[in-house]
Design a protein around this motif. Structure first.
Motif, PDB file in Angstrom:
ATOM      1  N   ASN A  86      -7.700   7.873   3.264  1.00 42.58           N
ATOM      2  CA  ASN A  86      -8.437   7.128   2.234  1.00 42.58           C
ATOM      3  C   ASN A  86      -9.683   6.456   2.783  1.00 42.58           C
ATOM      4  O   ASN A  86     -10.114   5.394   2.298  1.00 42.58           O
ATOM      5  CB  ASN A  86      -7.550   6.071   1.549  1.00 42.58           C
ATOM      6  N   ARG A  87     -10.303   7.115   3.800  1.00 43.33           N
ATOM      7  CA  ARG A  87     -11.559   6.634   4.341  1.00 43.33           C
ATOM      8  C   ARG A  87     -12.704   7.437   3.742  1.00 43.33           C
ATOM      9  O   ARG A  87     -12.583   8.653   3.569  1.00 43.33           O
ATOM     10  CB  ARG A  87     -11.574   6.761   5.876  1.00 43.33           C
ATOM     11  N   LEU A  88     -13.756   6.742   3.419  1.00 40.72           N
ATOM     12  CA  LEU A  88     -14.903   7.385   2.781  1.00 40.72           C
ATOM     13  C   LEU A  88     -15.607   8.281   3.792  1.00 40.72           C
ATOM     14  O   LEU A  88     -16.096   7.830   4.823  1.00 40.72           O
ATOM     15  CB  LEU A  88     -15.863   6.328   2.232  1.00 40.72           C
ATOM     16  N   MET A  89     -15.661   9.583   3.478  1.00 35.07           N
ATOM     17  CA  MET A  89     -16.303  10.563   4.352  1.00 35.07           C
ATOM     18  C   MET A  89     -17.768  10.785   3.952  1.00 35.07           C
ATOM     19  O   MET A  89     -18.623  11.018   4.799  1.00 35.07           O
ATOM     20  CB  MET A  89     -15.564  11.908   4.285  1.00 35.07           C
ATOM     21  N   TYR A  90     -18.000  10.740   2.605  1.00 32.46           N
ATOM     22  CA  TYR A  90     -19.359  11.039   2.160  1.00 32.46           C
ATOM     23  C   TYR A  90     -19.581  10.395   0.801  1.00 32.46           C
ATOM     24  O   TYR A  90     -18.662  10.309  -0.023  1.00 32.46           O
ATOM     25  CB  TYR A  90     -19.571  12.550   2.061  1.00 32.46           C
ATOM     26  N   THR A  91     -20.818   9.935   0.586  1.00 37.71           N
ATOM     27  CA  THR A  91     -21.252   9.443  -0.718  1.00 37.71           C
ATOM     28  C   THR A  91     -22.759   9.643  -0.828  1.00 37.71           C
ATOM     29  O   THR A  91     -23.478   9.588   0.172  1.00 37.71           O
ATOM     30  CB  THR A  91     -20.914   7.965  -0.932  1.00 37.71           C
ATOM     31  N   ASN A  92     -23.201   9.940  -2.037  1.00 33.88           N
ATOM     32  CA  ASN A  92     -24.634  10.062  -2.275  1.00 33.88           C
ATOM     33  C   ASN A  92     -25.204   8.810  -2.905  1.00 33.88           C
ATOM     34  O   ASN A  92     -26.364   8.772  -3.302  1.00 33.88           O
ATOM     35  CB  ASN A  92     -24.926  11.256  -3.188  1.00 33.88           C
ATOM     36  N   SER A  93     -24.336   7.764  -3.083  1.00 35.33           N
ATOM     37  CA  SER A  93     -24.775   6.531  -3.728  1.00 35.33           C
ATOM     38  C   SER A  93     -25.436   5.648  -2.696  1.00 35.33           C
ATOM     39  O   SER A  93     -24.804   5.236  -1.729  1.00 35.33           O
ATOM     40  CB  SER A  93     -23.587   5.811  -4.369  1.00 35.33           C
ATOM     41  N   SER A  94     -26.717   5.368  -2.906  1.00 31.89           N
ATOM     42  CA  SER A  94     -27.462   4.529  -1.971  1.00 31.89           C
ATOM     43  C   SER A  94     -27.611   3.105  -2.468  1.00 31.89           C
ATOM     44  O   SER A  94     -28.107   2.248  -1.772  1.00 31.89           O
ATOM     45  CB  SER A  94     -28.851   5.128  -1.715  1.00 31.89           C
ATOM     46  N   THR A  95     -27.225   2.866  -3.727  1.00 26.89           N
ATOM     47  CA  THR A  95     -27.330   1.513  -4.306  1.00 26.89           C
ATOM     48  C   THR A  95     -25.979   1.098  -4.818  1.00 26.89           C
ATOM     49  O   THR A  95     -25.121   1.939  -5.163  1.00 26.89           O
ATOM     50  CB  THR A  95     -28.348   1.471  -5.451  1.00 26.89           C
ATOM     51  N   SER A  96     -25.835  -0.197  -4.933  1.00 23.98           N
ATOM     52  CA  SER A  96     -24.565  -0.732  -5.437  1.00 23.98           C
ATOM     53  C   SER A  96     -24.456  -0.624  -6.937  1.00 23.98           C
ATOM     54  O   SER A  96     -23.395  -0.825  -7.511  1.00 23.98           O
ATOM     55  CB  SER A  96     -24.417  -2.205  -5.021  1.00 23.98           C
ATOM     56  N   SER A  97     -25.592  -0.302  -7.607  1.00 19.99           N
ATOM     57  CA  SER A  97     -25.565  -0.224  -9.062  1.00 19.99           C
ATOM     58  C   SER A  97     -24.846   1.028  -9.535  1.00 19.99           C
ATOM     59  O   SER A  97     -24.373   1.078 -10.652  1.00 19.99           O
ATOM     60  CB  SER A  97     -26.995  -0.262  -9.621  1.00 19.99           C
ATOM     61  N   LYS A  98     -24.823   2.050  -8.661  1.00 18.65           N
ATOM     62  CA  LYS A  98     -24.138   3.289  -9.020  1.00 18.65           C
ATOM     63  C   LYS A  98     -22.838   3.343  -8.239  1.00 18.65           C
ATOM     64  O   LYS A  98     -22.849   3.462  -7.010  1.00 18.65           O
ATOM     65  CB  LYS A  98     -25.000   4.514  -8.708  1.00 18.65           C
ATOM     66  N   SER A  99     -21.746   3.263  -8.947  1.00 16.39           N
ATOM     67  CA  SER A  99     -20.453   3.267  -8.261  1.00 16.39           C
ATOM     68  C   SER A  99     -19.370   3.762  -9.192  1.00 16.39           C
ATOM     69  O   SER A  99     -19.529   3.774 -10.416  1.00 16.39           O
ATOM     70  CB  SER A  99     -20.112   1.861  -7.746  1.00 16.39           C
ATOM     71  N   ILE A 100     -18.282   4.224  -8.637  1.00 12.67           N
ATOM     72  CA  ILE A 100     -17.086   4.634  -9.354  1.00 12.67           C
ATOM     73  C   ILE A 100     -15.957   3.753  -8.857  1.00 12.67           C
ATOM     74  O   ILE A 100     -15.791   3.555  -7.633  1.00 12.67           O
ATOM     75  CB  ILE A 100     -16.756   6.117  -9.101  1.00 12.67           C
ATOM     76  N   HIS A 101     -15.208   3.223  -9.781  1.00 12.81           N
ATOM     77  CA  HIS A 101     -14.112   2.335  -9.389  1.00 12.81           C
ATOM     78  C   HIS A 101     -12.989   3.168  -8.790  1.00 12.81           C
ATOM     79  O   HIS A 101     -12.442   4.067  -9.448  1.00 12.81           O
ATOM     80  CB  HIS A 101     -13.611   1.543 -10.596  1.00 12.81           C
ATOM     81  N   VAL A 102     -12.664   2.867  -7.511  1.00 12.92           N
ATOM     82  CA  VAL A 102     -11.666   3.640  -6.764  1.00 12.92           C
ATOM     83  C   VAL A 102     -10.700   2.666  -6.102  1.00 12.92           C
ATOM     84  O   VAL A 102     -11.097   1.595  -5.618  1.00 12.92           O
ATOM     85  CB  VAL A 102     -12.315   4.535  -5.690  1.00 12.92           C
TER      86      VAL A 102
END
Length: 456
Positions: A86-102
């Motif tokens: 459950n460690r984040l390997m990759y994300t394309n989100s560079s801002t905190s405004s774009k997020s998915i609740h996980v």
């Protein structure tokens, strides 16, 4: 509300309702199709991103560049890839405004289900479990279906515009259609308005007897036939009443005028008075008969409340007639009386039935050469039959259908005093009691009247 307006409104509501259901179904299925298509694209995109990350050693910056050059534009997408820890390997989100609740719980649920589709805020999200080298990763891809929303908005505007336009066209077409459909009825109404009491012989034209308008027109014509017959009978009745009333009044006036011309003896005055009294009695008898005929002509179904026993009523009628006419001989044939006395009973009015029996017995006595009448009675479980036979000259066959009309008298009755009302009164009384009257010849001479009453 006029029929034309009502038909237009009903037709418009019907078509508009069908259109509304159809357009709502089109919009709903379009929405479902666009949503599922967008989710399928998200799944494909998520799988591609996972394979790209896991198949070769590629930096995240290169993945972002490849995503930006993809012709399949997915707006405001967010990609999150977690390993089996459950460690984040990759994300394309560079801002905190774009997020998915996980959450850790949610990642475990995705691994159990394999694939989950859901909505997070304004974004549609697919979460799927995929096998990568050295780990079991969870890929979450969310994005906004901007194109789908625009397509749905454009579709809704198109459907609303079509609905309004088609409804207006249908209402106008329904108004024209209703006018054409009701045109035959308008023609019939105009023809009926032109029929006056002086033109009761006019009949409506029936262009087509097979459709509803043709049957309605035919019904109107039959009604006009009955109205014309009723008017003719009324005219004949008034003329006959005037004639019958004129005779005794003329006799009374003539006798009084002759008596007033000069002085006369007491015996002559007494004779004139007796003659005038006879004429007055004749006039009173005619008036009473006309009143009885008028009463029976009305709807008197509410008067048929008695249980009348026919044999007893016949004996009572015989007694009444014998007291008023000593020359009348009445013979009864009651050999076929039933064991069940209820077979002799019918629902009716004893006074009216006695009047009918009295008229038939009196007529038979007057027209028989020996002043006799033979009365027979037969019964069954459902019917009572009474028969009156005389030995007179008989009624000619052409006159048998006319003798029940008021004031009609056959040529054979010219030398017998009467008004021609008795048989009409009998016929109406019998019909009032749900019965029928039949006339048959009585060989070798005479007439037979058969009255049949149904026991309800």
């Amino acid at each position: 509300m006029q029929i034309r307006t009502r038909l237009t409104v009903q037709f418009s509501l019907l078509v508009s309702g069908i259109l509304l259901v159809t357009f709502v179904a089109i919009y709903f299925f379009s929405y479902i199709n666009l949503r599922e298509d967008f989710y399928d694209r998200l799944v494909s995109k998520a799988n591609s991103s996972a394979r790209l990350l896991g198949g070769v050693v590629v930096s995240p910056d290169i993945i972002r560049a490849l995503e930006g050059s993809n012709t399949d534009r997915i707006y405001n997408q967010i990609i999150l890839i977690y390993d089996d820890k459950n460690r984040l390997m990759y994300t394309n989100s560079s801002t905190s405004s774009k997020s998915i609740h996980v959450s850790r719980y949610w990642l475990n649920e995705v691994r159990k289900a394999g694939e989950i589709r859901y909505t997070d805020g304004q974004s549609k999200v697919v979460a799927l479990s995929t096998k990568l080298p050295y780990t079991q990763a969870v890929v979450l891809l969310g994005a906004q279906d901007v194109v789908g929303q625009v397509n749905l908005i454009n579709l809704s505007k198109l459907l609303i515009g079509l609905f309004i336009g088609v409804t207006i066209i249908v209402a106008f077409a329904g108004w024209i259609f209703a006018k054409r459909a009701l045109r035959p009825i308008s023609r019939v109404m105009n023809e009926i308005e032109g029929i006056l009491p002086q033109k009761l012989d006019t009949r409506l034209e029936v262009p087509n007897q097979q459709d509803e308008i043709g049957r309605l027109t035919t019904t109107f014509n039959k009604l006009l036939d009955r109205i014309e017959t009723a008017f003719q009978m009324q005219k004949i009745f008034v003329a006959n009443v005037s004639h019958e009333l004129k005779n005794p009044l003329t006799k009374i006036r003539s006798q009084l005028e002759v008596s007033a011309m000069k002085e006369r003896s007491t015996s002559e005055y007494r004779s004139t008075i007796h003659s005038v009294l006879e004429d007055i009695q004749e006039l009173a008898q005619l008036s009473n008969t006309l009143l009885e005929l008028a009463k029976v002509s009305e709807d008197q179904g509410d008067l048929l409340t008695e249980v009348v026993r026919i044999d007893e009523l016949l004996w009572d009628t015989r007694t009444t007639l014998s007291q008023s006419s000593t020359q009348c001989f009445i013979q009864f044939q009651l050999d076929e009386l039933p064991d069940d006395d209820t077979w002799l009973e019918i629902s009716g009015n004893s006074t009216l039935l006695k009047t009918a029996f009295l008229n038939l017995m009196d007529n038979a006595c007057k027209f028989s050469e020996d002043h006799s009448v033979n009365v027979s009675l037969r019964t069954s479980e459902n019917k009572v039959t009474v028969q009156f036979s005389d030995k007179g000259k008989g009624i000619p066959e052409p006159d048998r259908t006319l003798v029940f009309q008021p004031f009609y008298r056959s040529e054979n009755t010219a030398n017998v005093k009467g008004y021609g009302i008795g048989l009409s009164l009998v016929d109406r009384i019998v019909k009032l009691h749900n019965g029928t009257t039949t006339i048959l010849p009585n060989h070798p001479q005479g007439t037979i009247f058969i009255l049949e009453f149904l026991r309800l």
